[in-house]
Structure formats: structure tokens, C-alpha cells
Scaffold this motif. Structure first.
Motif, mmCIF file in Angstrom:
data_model
loop_
_atom_site.group_PDB
_atom_site.id
_atom_site.type_symbol
_atom_site.label_atom_id
_atom_site.label_comp_id
_atom_site.label_asym_id
_atom_site.label_seq_id
_atom_site.Cartn_x
_atom_site.Cartn_y
_atom_site.Cartn_z
ATOM 1 N N TRP A 1 5.833 -6.668 -3.748
ATOM 2 C CA TRP A 1 5.185 -6.831 -2.449
ATOM 3 C C TRP A 1 3.810 -7.468 -2.608
ATOM 4 O O TRP A 1 3.399 -8.293 -1.797
ATOM 5 C CB TRP A 1 5.057 -5.483 -1.745
ATOM 6 C CG TRP A 1 6.339 -4.929 -1.234
ATOM 7 C CD1 TRP A 1 6.982 -3.801 -1.659
ATOM 8 C CD2 TRP A 1 7.151 -5.473 -0.177
ATOM 9 N NE1 TRP A 1 8.136 -3.611 -0.955
ATOM 10 C CE2 TRP A 1 8.265 -4.618 -0.029
ATOM 11 C CE3 TRP A 1 7.060 -6.586 0.642
ATOM 12 C CZ2 TRP A 1 9.266 -4.847 0.909
ATOM 13 C CZ3 TRP A 1 8.055 -6.827 1.582
ATOM 14 C CH2 TRP A 1 9.138 -5.972 1.709
ATOM 15 N N ARG A 2 3.099 -7.090 -3.670
ATOM 16 C CA ARG A 2 1.788 -7.690 -3.921
ATOM 17 C C ARG A 2 1.918 -9.181 -4.196
ATOM 18 O O ARG A 2 1.154 -10.002 -3.676
ATOM 19 C CB ARG A 2 1.137 -6.975 -5.107
ATOM 20 C CG ARG A 2 -0.249 -7.483 -5.472
ATOM 21 C CD ARG A 2 -0.780 -6.711 -6.660
ATOM 22 N NE ARG A 2 0.110 -6.830 -7.812
ATOM 23 C CZ ARG A 2 0.076 -6.029 -8.876
ATOM 24 N NH1 ARG A 2 -0.786 -5.033 -8.916
ATOM 25 N NH2 ARG A 2 0.895 -6.210 -9.882
ATOM 26 N N GLU A 3 2.888 -9.563 -5.022
ATOM 27 C CA GLU A 3 3.094 -10.978 -5.313
ATOM 28 C C GLU A 3 3.508 -11.741 -4.063
ATOM 29 O O GLU A 3 3.095 -12.892 -3.856
ATOM 30 C CB GLU A 3 4.151 -11.122 -6.402
ATOM 31 C CG GLU A 3 3.703 -10.606 -7.764
ATOM 32 C CD GLU A 3 4.838 -10.577 -8.761
ATOM 33 O OE1 GLU A 3 5.972 -10.890 -8.362
ATOM 34 O OE2 GLU A 3 4.599 -10.235 -9.939
ATOM 35 N N LEU A 4 4.319 -11.105 -3.214
ATOM 36 C CA LEU A 4 4.708 -11.750 -1.956
ATOM 37 C C LEU A 4 3.505 -11.962 -1.047
ATOM 38 O O LEU A 4 3.409 -12.977 -0.350
ATOM 39 C CB LEU A 4 5.763 -10.903 -1.242
ATOM 40 C CG LEU A 4 7.198 -11.026 -1.746
ATOM 41 C CD1 LEU A 4 8.105 -10.032 -1.035
ATOM 42 C CD2 LEU A 4 7.719 -12.447 -1.549
ATOM 43 N N PHE A 5 2.574 -11.008 -1.054
ATOM 44 C CA PHE A 5 1.376 -11.181 -0.224
ATOM 45 C C PHE A 5 0.583 -12.399 -0.675
ATOM 46 O O PHE A 5 0.186 -13.237 0.140
ATOM 47 C CB PHE A 5 0.501 -9.929 -0.284
ATOM 48 C CG PHE A 5 -0.765 -10.068 0.516
ATOM 49 C CD1 PHE A 5 -0.765 -9.824 1.869
ATOM 50 C CD2 PHE A 5 -1.951 -10.465 -0.082
ATOM 51 C CE1 PHE A 5 -1.925 -9.967 2.624
ATOM 52 C CE2 PHE A 5 -3.110 -10.607 0.648
ATOM 53 C CZ PHE A 5 -3.099 -10.356 2.007
ATOM 54 N N PHE A 6 0.326 -12.508 -1.971
ATOM 55 C CA PHE A 6 -0.435 -13.651 -2.475
ATOM 56 C C PHE A 6 0.297 -14.958 -2.201
ATOM 57 O O PHE A 6 -0.319 -15.982 -1.867
ATOM 58 C CB PHE A 6 -0.681 -13.496 -3.980
ATOM 59 C CG PHE A 6 -1.588 -12.355 -4.330
ATOM 60 C CD1 PHE A 6 -2.615 -11.974 -3.489
ATOM 61 C CD2 PHE A 6 -1.419 -11.649 -5.503
ATOM 62 C CE1 PHE A 6 -3.459 -10.919 -3.803
ATOM 63 C CE2 PHE A 6 -2.249 -10.588 -5.829
ATOM 64 C CZ PHE A 6 -3.273 -10.227 -4.981
ATOM 65 N N LEU B 1 0.819 -1.207 0.000
ATOM 66 C CA LEU B 1 0.000 0.000 0.000
ATOM 67 C C LEU B 1 0.857 1.264 0.000
ATOM 68 O O LEU B 1 0.468 2.287 -0.582
ATOM 69 C CB LEU B 1 -0.929 -0.003 1.215
ATOM 70 C CG LEU B 1 -2.034 -1.067 1.210
ATOM 71 C CD1 LEU B 1 -2.777 -1.064 2.534
ATOM 72 C CD2 LEU B 1 -2.996 -0.842 0.053
ATOM 73 N N ARG B 2 2.019 1.203 0.651
ATOM 74 C CA ARG B 2 2.887 2.367 0.708
ATOM 75 C C ARG B 2 3.648 2.590 -0.598
ATOM 76 O O ARG B 2 3.834 3.732 -1.040
ATOM 77 C CB ARG B 2 3.882 2.218 1.864
ATOM 78 C CG ARG B 2 3.295 2.415 3.241
ATOM 79 C CD ARG B 2 2.862 3.853 3.489
ATOM 80 N NE ARG B 2 3.964 4.782 3.316
ATOM 81 C CZ ARG B 2 4.802 5.149 4.288
ATOM 82 N NH1 ARG B 2 4.623 4.637 5.518
ATOM 83 N NH2 ARG B 2 5.765 6.004 4.069
ATOM 84 N N THR B 3 4.129 1.504 -1.222
ATOM 85 C CA THR B 3 5.033 1.642 -2.366
ATOM 86 C C THR B 3 4.382 1.324 -3.704
ATOM 87 O O THR B 3 4.882 1.755 -4.743
ATOM 88 C CB THR B 3 6.246 0.713 -2.191
ATOM 89 O OG1 THR B 3 5.799 -0.666 -2.230
ATOM 90 C CG2 THR B 3 6.941 0.976 -0.862
ATOM 91 N N ARG B 4 3.312 0.530 -3.695
ATOM 92 C CA ARG B 4 2.669 0.031 -4.921
ATOM 93 C C ARG B 4 3.656 -0.754 -5.787
ATOM 94 O O ARG B 4 3.475 -0.863 -7.006
ATOM 95 C CB ARG B 4 2.077 1.180 -5.735
ATOM 96 C CG ARG B 4 0.941 1.892 -5.025
ATOM 97 C CD ARG B 4 -0.257 0.969 -4.814
ATOM 98 N NE ARG B 4 -1.306 1.604 -4.015
ATOM 99 C CZ ARG B 4 -2.499 1.076 -3.790
ATOM 100 N NH1 ARG B 4 -2.789 -0.112 -4.304
ATOM 101 N NH2 ARG B 4 -3.380 1.700 -3.049
ATOM 102 N N ASN B 5 4.660 -1.314 -5.138
ATOM 103 C CA ASN B 5 5.620 -2.175 -5.825
ATOM 104 C C ASN B 5 4.985 -3.552 -6.010
ATOM 105 O O ASN B 5 4.580 -4.197 -5.038
ATOM 106 C CB ASN B 5 6.906 -2.279 -4.999
ATOM 107 C CG ASN B 5 8.012 -3.023 -5.725
ATOM 108 O OD1 ASN B 5 7.759 -3.957 -6.480
ATOM 109 N ND2 ASN B 5 9.244 -2.607 -5.487
#
Length: 463
Positions: free
Chosen positions: A47-52, A40-44
Motif C-alpha cells: 500500500w505504501r508503494e502504491l501511494f508513492f 496506516l491500518r495494515t502497514r503493508n
């Protein structure tokens, strides 16, 4: 083997499996909250793929923790009915509070966390992830309150051999509870930390998912370098508390058999073969006075030896002695690896150090081993009591026969090998596949996983 020993083996087998999964999910849930916050902070997109990716691992581990927890509760009634009769007025409400707080909180937000990406706002989804993480900590709170009360019972009266709670504040915040809660929570976080760092290092060594591996390893190194020393301090405080309330457990951990001469202090036994029959240590390697310094914070301090009580009042020395050294030894290796890695990270050389990356690979399961070893110390060390000073283990076991207990133990072993064997295999498959393999970009631009529990399309053997 009689029914008592078989029941103890069965309970030890079940709790050894169970403690791994809740501990891992405690750390993984907080890691998911951190990862989503970074997204949410970086929109990188990494990080999104790591969350999933870690969401899948959390979901599978959470399910296995629930299954093994049901078996744990089942055994209280089948194998240890006298414990439920004597202390059920304390254990029952504490476990009920866990359901009313932790389970309800997790159940309310787990579905949103697993299935709500793209269906609810990003802030609501992040809030749900945080609530799931908070729920795991609430669960830890109540479980540790119940377990700690068995070790240091307080706030009760005994009427006709049955415990009656008098002060719930004292019941929950019994003398050992704060130390156990901090020690277990930190142990759970550190266990997950070394899994994350080990997986990240594995990707870096093989040149796959490099950016995701770098983020995981750097986060793990920073977290471990800060928290492992704190765990050492908390462990020391926990040891002092145990010495005050369960001195024979400390004596067994140190294989301290006899009172020494006045002013001589107690040595730290680095290695030995405890001889319970002869009440001595064979092949002992010890450092003079260091045991006194660690346990009494003085060079000439002393504490009660094992021979200060009859043999029937002592815990089994051999497993407690060796399990404690496994836990401390692994903790020392964690500290060394974390600090050296942090130094190399500061110098900008961590990612190029093959031996450090390999070290994180080797240390990936270290937290799980240390957790089980620590629980062996905790639970075997309170013997011969199941409720310390109130109810002996031999008096808590049910009237079932040895062959019935052996049969149920065999069923448990076969069932656990099948169910958790497949579960662990699936977790390894997800980890080896890596992040980003099952994400789909929809027409609205939202990036969501196809299925929260989906693993890899490729067979594990082909990676």
C-alpha cells in the motif's frame, strides 16, 4: 469558416483537453487518501508503494490540469467578451469562490502531501492527503455551479441586458446543479477507477508487480460494481431534469423529429443517420415506446420534437446524437464488465480470467472517452445559447477576425500536442514502470520516494 465557428472549435478543443485532467485528479486524490488509509491500518508495504506510485501520477496530472485551466479562463476574455460582459457578475464570483476555497486548500496541503512523508507525522500527512482530495471536490462544486447556471440560469435580474445576481442561493443551487454535480463527480471517480483497474490488470497479465496489481484490480472491481449502477440512476435523473429545462437537447439526443400519434409513445432510436436538412432519420433502428418509458417513465408519454421550434432554435443534432450513444454505450460496457468481474471475484476466479483482465486493459481509457462525449452532449446540446434563454452564442463572440482565430487555434493545437503529448508520454512511462522503482530506505528506516515526480530510470521502449 467564420470567427464564430472557429471560436467554437477552439473552445471545444481546449475544454476537451481540460476536462480530462481535473476529472482524473478528482478521482486520483480520493484514491490516494484510500491507499494511505490502508497503509496506516495494515502497514503493508504494498500500500505504501502504491501511494508513492499514484502520487507521481497525481502530481503530473494536477500540473497539466492547472495549465489547461489557465487557458480556459484566458479564452473567456479573448474569444467571448460579450459573455464576460453579460454574465461576468455571476461567473466571476463563482470562480473566485473556487480560488478562495479549493485552490487555497489544495495549495496549503499539496506540498505536505508531496514532500512531507517522513518529515511530518503519519496522521498529519494523511490529513493533508484528505484535504487535497477535499479541495478537488470543492473545485468541482464551484465549477459545476458556474457551468450549470449557464444552462439553467436562476436567481438574477436583467438590467439593460446585463445580469445582476439577486439570490446567490438560487444562483449556486440552480435547477440543474445537483444533478450535474453528482453526475460529474461520479464520472470522475469511475474514470479513475477504470484507469486503476486497467493498470492493475496489465501488471497481472505480465506477471509484474503482482500483489500491487491484485490490490488495484480488486479495489477497482468492487468500486465499479457499486458506483456504475448509481451513475446510471443519476444519469436518468439528470435526463429528466434536462427534459424539463432544455427539451430541445433531449430531442437532439434522441433525434426525435416529429410528434407521433396519440398514445403511440416515442421509440428509442438505437441507431440512425440524422438528416437535419430533411428533418428525418435515415437507416433508423428503433425500439417502439422505449424512449417514452426511459424519458417519461410511461409507455405512451411524449415530449416536444425538434420540429416544434424553428431550425435556428435547435442544437446540432448529429454530434449530440452520436456523442450521447458513445457515452451510454461505454457506460453499458462498464456496467457489464464490472458486474461480471465482481461475480468472478466472488467465485475466486477473477485473477485467473485472461479475458477479463484483457477487458480491463481495453476499458482503461473508456472513462475519458465517455467524459468527453458527455461534455459534447452537454455543451453542444444547449446551442444556440451560451446562457440558456438569455445570450446566444453568436452574440457572445468577440469582434476578432477569422484569420486571427484560425492562427490562435493553430498555436493552441501545436502547443497542446507538444506540452500534453510529453505529459501523457511521461504518465504512461510511470505507469509502465510500476510502483516501488524509485523508493529509498533511509538510515532512520523511513521509506520515501526520491522525488515525487520521478519516473523510471529505464527507457519506456525497453519495457
Amino acid at each position: 469558416m467564420d470567427a464564430l465557428l472557429l471560436s467554437r472549435i477552439q473552445f471545444g478543443f481546449v475544454v476537451s483537453f481540460h476536462v480530462l485532467f481535473p476529472a482524473f485528479t478528482i478521482g486520483t486524490a480520493s484514491w490516494l487518501a484510500f491507499v494511505e488509509w490502508r497503509w496506516l491500518r495494515t502497514r503493508n508495504t504494498v500500500w505504501r508503494e502504491l501511494f508513492f506510485f499514484w502520487q507521481k501520477i497525481f502530481a503530473v496530472s494536477f500540473g497539466m490540469g492547472v495549465v489547461s485551466g489557465i487557458v480556459m479562463a484566458f479564452q473567456f476574455g479573448t474569444n467571448w467578451p460579450r459573455l464576460s460582459e453579460v454574465a461576468g457578475t455571476v461567473i466571476g464570483p463563482l470562480l473566485t469562490y473556487e480560488v478562495l476555497t479549493a485552490f487555497f486548500l489544495e495549495a496549503s496541503f499539496l506540498g505536505v502531501m508531496l514532500f512531507g512523508w517522513g518529515r511530518v507525522s503519519p496522521r498529519l500527512h494523511f490529513f493533508s492527503t484528505c484535504m487535497v482530495a477535499l479541495g478537488t471536490l470543492f473545485s468541482t462544486f464551484w465549477i459545476l455551479a458556474s457551468n450549470s447556471w449557464l444552462h439553467t440560469p436562476a436567481g438574477y435580474t436583467l438590467v439593460d441586458g446585463i445580469v445582476h445576481p439577486q439570490d446567490w442561493w438560487q444562483v449556486v443551487f440552480n435547477p440543474s446543479f445537483p444533478y450535474r454535480l453528482a453526475h460529474m463527480a461520479l464520472g470522475s471517480f469511475i474514470t479513475t477507477c477504470f484507469v486503476i483497474g486497467g493498470v492493475g490488470a496489465w501488471y497481472l497479465r505480465r506477471g509484474v508487480h503482482v500483489e500491487a496489481g491484485r490490490k488495484m484490480l480488486v479495489a477497482a472491481v468492487a468500486f465499479a460494481a457499486l458506483t456504475v449502477p448509481v451513475q446510471v440512476f443519476v444519469g436518468d435523473m439528470h435526463g429528466l431534469n434536462t427534459l424539463k429545462h432544455q427539451p430541445m437537447k433531449i430531442a437532439a439526443m434522441e433525434a426525435h423529429w416529429h410528434e407521433g400519434e396519440a398514445g403511440a409513445g416515442v421509440p428509442l432510436v438505437v441507431f440512425a443517420v440524422p438528416n437535419e436538412k430533411e428533418e428525418r432519420n435515415d437507416y433508423e433502428v428503433a425500439i417502439p415506446k422505449l424512449g417514452s418509458l426511459i424519458l417519461t417513465h410511461t409507455m405512451d408519454g411524449s415530449f416536444a420534437p425538434l420540429t416544434s421550434v424553428p431550425a435556428s432554435e435547435r442544437p446540432p443534432v448529429v454530434p449530440v446524437f452520436y456523442a450521447f450513444r458513445i457515452m451510454v454505450g461505454l457506460g453499458t460496457l462498464m456496467l457489464i464488465l464490472a458486474w461480471i468481474s465482481a461475480l468472478q471475484l466472488w467465485r475466486g476466479r477473477l485473477l485467473q480470467s485472461k479475458w477479463l483482465l484483457r477487458g480491463w486493459n481495453w476499458m482503461l481509457p473508456s472513462g475519458f472517452i465517455a467524459l468527453v462525449a458527455g461534455w459534447f452532449v452537454t455543451e453542444m446540446g444547449r446551442q444556440p445559447w451560451v446562457v440558456y434563454g438569455l445570450l446566444r452564442t453568436a452574440d457572445a463572440v468577440g469582434p476578432h477576425s477569422a484569420w486571427m482565430t484560425a492562427l490562435s487555434l493553430t498555436v493552441y493545437v501545436i502547443g497542446y500536442v507538444f506540452v500534453f503529448g510529453w505529459g501523457i508520454w511521461y504518465l504512461v512511462k510511470i505507469m509502465r514502470t510500476g510502483p516501488g522503482s524509485h523508493d529509498h530506505v533511509h538510515d532512520d528506516g523511513m521509506h520515501t520516494p526520491a522525488r515525487p515526480l520521478s519516473g523510471a530510470d529505464e527507457p519506456l521502449e525497453g519495457r
